[in-house]
Design an enzyme around this catalytic site. Structure first.
Site, mmCIF file in Angstrom:
data_model
loop_
_atom_site.group_PDB
_atom_site.id
_atom_site.type_symbol
_atom_site.label_atom_id
_atom_site.label_comp_id
_atom_site.label_asym_id
_atom_site.label_seq_id
_atom_site.Cartn_x
_atom_site.Cartn_y
_atom_site.Cartn_z
ATOM 1 N N PRO A 1 13.994 -3.949 4.676
ATOM 2 C CA PRO A 1 13.272 -4.835 5.595
ATOM 3 C C PRO A 1 12.020 -5.414 4.946
ATOM 4 C CG PRO A 1 13.934 -2.805 6.700
ATOM 5 C CD PRO A 1 14.220 -2.613 5.243
ATOM 6 N N GLU A 2 11.858 -6.725 5.017
ATOM 7 C CA GLU A 2 10.676 -7.383 4.484
ATOM 8 C C GLU A 2 9.821 -7.861 5.651
ATOM 9 O OE1 GLU A 2 11.647 -10.211 1.419
ATOM 10 O OE2 GLU A 2 13.028 -8.837 0.441
#
Length: 271
Positions: free
Chosen positions: A2-3
């Site tokens: 996840p960014e």
């Protein structure tokens, strides 16, 4: 992993479901994440959630007693289930509420995420206090980036992924923003003109904003706080498309490894 857009999507997803709710207890089934979950997390019992915020890839769940700091790691996610729902194998933590029939559950197959505790100002936590500016704020601009890049021989892609330079520009979005700005990922950061960096800053803001609007990018593990996948994958111009045709010039996209991360670019459009 996840960014920033995925973490922001998660933050927005859980916020309306837990703010002003009182935490009954925190059930920890697996304390061994990236760092051991501290016993101090139990201070959340009886506390009302006052707000939820994000700094970089960290989510803060704020109470008067302190802040629960959550990092999703490579495969972590938060989702809601009805109270009494049996946990699955990788469901490591439950946060139960005394005034709500739902439970916020943390699942993380690879266990690279984290749940930490910070009394007082959460931004003073050792993992947060040295972070660079948020990319979608006015603090991140071309003059700032140009000044930080001066004399740097490091490839621009690795430079922009340094969280001390700017937070949240991870691998997916670094690839996309560099393509949009027409900058070769291996070009030395200190050799890029201010004008090109201005275009790069604008591209970063545009790509991240668009990804947030689409709910992030689902490649394998990510789902948002509402349990739904992100749809920005459909908008990706280069990431994951090595060997395919460039959407701008039909040149074959190249794929290399930079800093052990997949890097896809167009030799014709990016210089």
């Amino acid at each position: 992993m996840p960014e920033l857009p995925e973490v922001e999507t998660t933050k927005r997803g859980i916020e309306p479901n837990i703010v002003n709710k009182t935490i009954q207890q925190v059930v920890i089934r697996q304390p061994k994440l990236r760092w051991p979950i501290p016993d101090a997390v139990n201070a959340l019992s009886g506390q009302k959630v006052e707000s939820v915020s994000r700094r970089g890839k960290y989510i803060g769940v704020h109470t008067k007693a302190g802040t629960l700091i959550i990092h999703l790691g490579m495969s972590g996610s938060l989702y809601f289930v009805d109270a009494g729902t049996p946990p699955l194998f990788h469901d490591h933590v439950d946060i139960e509420f005394s005034d709500s029939p739902i439970v916020m559950r943390y699942t993380d197959p690879r266990r690279f995420g984290a749940m930490l505790w910070q009394p007082g100002d959460w931004l003073e936590h050792e993992l947060l206090k040295s972070l660079g500016p948020e990319p979608l704020t006015d603090a991140f601009h071309a003059d700032y980036l140009y000044e930080r890049a001066q004399g740097r021989k490091q490839a621009i892609k690795m430079f922009i992924m340094d969280s001390k330079v700017v937070v949240g520009v991870g691998n997916i979005y670094a690839n996309e923003a560099l393509f949009k700005a027409g900058i070769h990922p291996k070009r030395a950061a200190g050799k890029i003109s201010r004008a090109r960096l201005e275009a790069f800053v604008a591209s970063i803001k545009e790509v991240l904003s668009a990804a947030i609007e689409q709910g992030g990018t689902t490649l394998k593990d990510f789902v948002g706080g509402d349990g739904k996948p992100g749809y920005f994958k459909q908008e990706l111009a280069v990431y994951g498309r090595g060997g395919e045709k460039c959407i701008s010039c039909s040149n074959e996209l190249s794929e290399i490894r930079l800093g052990q991360r997949s890097t896809v670019y167009c030799n014709n459009c990016q210089t």
